[in-house]
Design a protein around this motif. Structure first.
Motif, PDB file in Angstrom:
ATOM      1  N   LEU A 285      33.035  55.649  94.410  1.00  0.00           N
ATOM      2  CA  LEU A 285      31.985  55.337  93.430  1.00  0.00           C
ATOM      3  C   LEU A 285      32.234  53.987  92.777  1.00  0.00           C
ATOM      4  O   LEU A 285      31.297  53.216  92.526  1.00  0.00           O
ATOM      5  CB  LEU A 285      31.908  56.447  92.382  1.00  0.00           C
ATOM      6  N   LEU A 286      33.505  53.658  92.505  1.00  0.00           N
ATOM      7  CA  LEU A 286      33.821  52.370  91.889  1.00  0.00           C
ATOM      8  C   LEU A 286      33.530  51.222  92.857  1.00  0.00           C
ATOM      9  O   LEU A 286      32.914  50.217  92.475  1.00  0.00           O
ATOM     10  CB  LEU A 286      35.290  52.338  91.462  1.00  0.00           C
ATOM     11  N   ILE A 287      33.965  51.357  94.096  1.00  0.00           N
ATOM     12  CA  ILE A 287      33.681  50.317  95.092  1.00  0.00           C
ATOM     13  C   ILE A 287      32.180  50.149  95.265  1.00  0.00           C
ATOM     14  O   ILE A 287      31.657  49.028  95.319  1.00  0.00           O
ATOM     15  CB  ILE A 287      34.339  50.668  96.444  1.00  0.00           C
TER      16      ILE A 287
ATOM     17  N   ALA B 233      30.205  46.668  94.857  1.00  0.00           N
ATOM     18  CA  ALA B 233      29.838  45.987  96.106  1.00  0.00           C
ATOM     19  C   ALA B 233      28.355  46.051  96.432  1.00  0.00           C
ATOM     20  O   ALA B 233      27.868  45.242  97.222  1.00  0.00           O
ATOM     21  CB  ALA B 233      30.642  46.586  97.262  1.00  0.00           C
ATOM     22  N   SER B 234      27.634  46.989  95.848  1.00  0.00           N
ATOM     23  CA  SER B 234      26.260  47.232  96.301  1.00  0.00           C
ATOM     24  C   SER B 234      25.222  46.322  95.660  1.00  0.00           C
ATOM     25  O   SER B 234      24.073  46.316  96.074  1.00  0.00           O
ATOM     26  CB  SER B 234      25.878  48.696  96.039  1.00  0.00           C
TER      27      SER B 234
ATOM     28  N   VAL C 252      44.309  45.205  90.596  1.00  0.00           N
ATOM     29  CA  VAL C 252      43.072  45.333  89.830  1.00  0.00           C
ATOM     30  C   VAL C 252      42.367  46.633  90.181  1.00  0.00           C
ATOM     31  O   VAL C 252      41.938  47.393  89.308  1.00  0.00           O
ATOM     32  CB  VAL C 252      42.140  44.135  90.091  1.00  0.00           C
ATOM     33  N   TRP C 253      42.242  46.887  91.481  1.00  0.00           N
ATOM     34  CA  TRP C 253      41.569  48.115  91.908  1.00  0.00           C
ATOM     35  C   TRP C 253      42.278  49.354  91.363  1.00  0.00           C
ATOM     36  O   TRP C 253      41.642  50.272  90.840  1.00  0.00           O
ATOM     37  CB  TRP C 253      41.533  48.182  93.433  1.00  0.00           C
ATOM     38  N   ALA C 254      43.594  49.391  91.482  1.00  0.00           N
ATOM     39  CA  ALA C 254      44.350  50.567  91.056  1.00  0.00           C
ATOM     40  C   ALA C 254      44.235  50.780  89.549  1.00  0.00           C
ATOM     41  O   ALA C 254      44.089  51.915  89.075  1.00  0.00           O
ATOM     42  CB  ALA C 254      45.812  50.422  91.468  1.00  0.00           C
TER      43      ALA C 254
ATOM     44  N   VAL D 103      39.599  43.498 100.168  1.00  0.00           N
ATOM     45  CA  VAL D 103      38.154  43.351 100.311  1.00  0.00           C
ATOM     46  C   VAL D 103      37.572  44.630 100.906  1.00  0.00           C
ATOM     47  O   VAL D 103      38.039  45.114 101.941  1.00  0.00           O
ATOM     48  CB  VAL D 103      37.808  42.163 101.230  1.00  0.00           C
ATOM     49  N   TYR D 104      36.535  45.172 100.238  1.00  0.00           N
ATOM     50  CA  TYR D 104      35.889  46.384 100.714  1.00  0.00           C
ATOM     51  C   TYR D 104      34.399  46.118 100.888  1.00  0.00           C
ATOM     52  O   TYR D 104      33.705  45.727  99.960  1.00  0.00           O
ATOM     53  CB  TYR D 104      36.122  47.532  99.730  1.00  0.00           C
ATOM     54  N   THR D 105      33.934  46.337 102.121  1.00  0.00           N
ATOM     55  CA  THR D 105      32.530  46.135 102.465  1.00  0.00           C
ATOM     56  C   THR D 105      31.880  47.502 102.643  1.00  0.00           C
ATOM     57  O   THR D 105      32.385  48.347 103.405  1.00  0.00           O
ATOM     58  CB  THR D 105      32.390  45.320 103.755  1.00  0.00           C
ATOM     59  N   LEU D 106      30.763  47.719 101.968  1.00  0.00           N
ATOM     60  CA  LEU D 106      30.085  49.007 102.043  1.00  0.00           C
ATOM     61  C   LEU D 106      29.447  49.233 103.403  1.00  0.00           C
ATOM     62  O   LEU D 106      28.941  48.303 104.037  1.00  0.00           O
ATOM     63  CB  LEU D 106      28.982  49.084 100.980  1.00  0.00           C
ATOM     64  N   LEU D 107      29.470  50.481 103.839  1.00  0.00           N
ATOM     65  CA  LEU D 107      28.693  50.944 104.978  1.00  0.00           C
ATOM     66  C   LEU D 107      27.668  51.961 104.463  1.00  0.00           C
ATOM     67  O   LEU D 107      27.702  52.360 103.298  1.00  0.00           O
ATOM     68  CB  LEU D 107      29.608  51.572 106.026  1.00  0.00           C
ATOM     69  N   HIS D 108      26.775  52.376 105.327  1.00  0.00           N
ATOM     70  CA  HIS D 108      25.711  53.302 104.912  1.00  0.00           C
ATOM     71  C   HIS D 108      26.303  54.598 104.363  1.00  0.00           C
ATOM     72  O   HIS D 108      27.302  55.119 104.888  1.00  0.00           O
ATOM     73  CB  HIS D 108      24.809  53.602 106.101  1.00  0.00           C
ATOM     74  N   GLU D 109      25.674  55.122 103.314  1.00  0.00           N
ATOM     75  CA  GLU D 109      26.205  56.298 102.613  1.00  0.00           C
ATOM     76  C   GLU D 109      26.252  57.556 103.468  1.00  0.00           C
ATOM     77  O   GLU D 109      26.937  58.523 103.128  1.00  0.00           O
ATOM     78  CB  GLU D 109      25.369  56.591 101.354  1.00  0.00           C
TER      79      GLU D 109
END
Length: 282
Positions: free
Chosen positions: A74-76, A80-81, A94-96, A137-143
């Motif tokens: 949910l945070l990513i 990212a969205s 930072v993420w942690a 780096v985190y790139t979203l994919l389809h839910e």
């Protein structure tokens, strides 16, 4: 003065790092998206059509015992969205810290917890993980978990979406809610403003065990996120009275459909006439 998150060497001992308050870090991160909430497609909660296993369970069903991975997703997604290329990049620390994984652990352990959570998200085809120097780096994919690229939902022909206000993080709900409460909050936000949802069907419909759903609903009502009224209806399967009583739920406060929709728009600060301002992107 606390050291900045982006300049802390990985080799420095955890106890020597004085981090800013988590809420301040979240405010800085979420504030950069130019909106007040995040839309997550409904297929994350429940598929529109049965899959090859004749199931409509969305990827949410994979988190019934894993609160950390759900929080990480949910945070990513929130970060990212908001705009293409639908990726978010920060150092692992930072993420942690933003995910609150250092509340009861060293920063080293927190980073390990974060790595484990994002590894699961990658396995579920919800994100692609990579590195750019010290940045994670985190790139979203389809839910849906199909592995297809993420695109921002624009209209209901895409199946609708669940809107989660940033208050979920900034007011500490992500820390306060139990896992059953988080699961049923997402399910509830995917319903109409008034809805019925028998817990006896949550396993079949969402892949969420009945006992988990019951605990989640009770907790959300106790926290006044949900309100419930009783409705009596005919039940021809009830051999004793031919009647049954069901709960009719409504979301309350900041969680109503209207308030969540309104909260997606961030008020822009007024500036004097003649001042040139860079146009914000949503």
């Amino acid at each position: 003065m606390p050291s900045t998150l982006t300049s802390t060497p990985q080799g420095v001992a955890d106890e020597n790092i004085d981090l800013p308050p988590r809420r301040d870090v979240l405010q800085a991160m979420l504030g950069g998206t130019g909106r007040g909430g995040v839309p997550v497609r409904s297929v994350f909660v429940q598929l529109k059509e049965p899959n090859e296993h004749d199931s409509r369970h969305g990827r949410l069903s994979q988190f019934t015992t894993d609160a950390r991975a759900l929080d990480a997703y949910l945070l990513i997604h929130a970060l990212a969205s908001s705009k293409a290329p639908h990726a978010a990049s920060y150092p692992a620390l930072v993420w942690a810290h933003a995910a609150g994984l250092d509340r009861d652990a060293t920063l080293k352990s927190a980073r390990q917890r974060w790595s484990k959570a994002v590894a699961k998200l990658s396995k579920l085809n919800l994100i692609e993980a990579s590195r750019d120097g010290r940045q994670s780096v985190y790139t979203l994919l389809h839910e849906s978990g199909s592995g297809e690229p993420y695109t921002r939902p624009k209209n209901l022909t895409e199946g609708g979406w669940v809107t989660i206000p940033y208050a979920y993080w900034l007011e500490g709900y992500d820390e306060q809610l139990s896992l059953p409460e988080k699961l049923m909050l997402l399910v509830s936000l995917d319903q109409k403003q008034r809805f019925e949802l028998p817990t006896a069907r949550t396993q079949e419909w969402y892949g969420i065990p009945e006992t988990t759903a019951s605990r989640g609903f009770r907790g959300l009502m106790k926290r006044e996120i949900l309100e419930a009224t009783k409705r009596t209806t005919i039940d021809l399967q009830n051999g004793k009275s031919l009647m049954r009583t069901v709960n009719v739920y409504t979301t309350a406060g900041i969680w109503t459909r209207e308030n969540r929709k309104r909260g997606m728009t961030v008020a822009r600060k007024k500036v004097p006439r003649g001042t040139k301002v860079k146009e914000a992107t949503a």
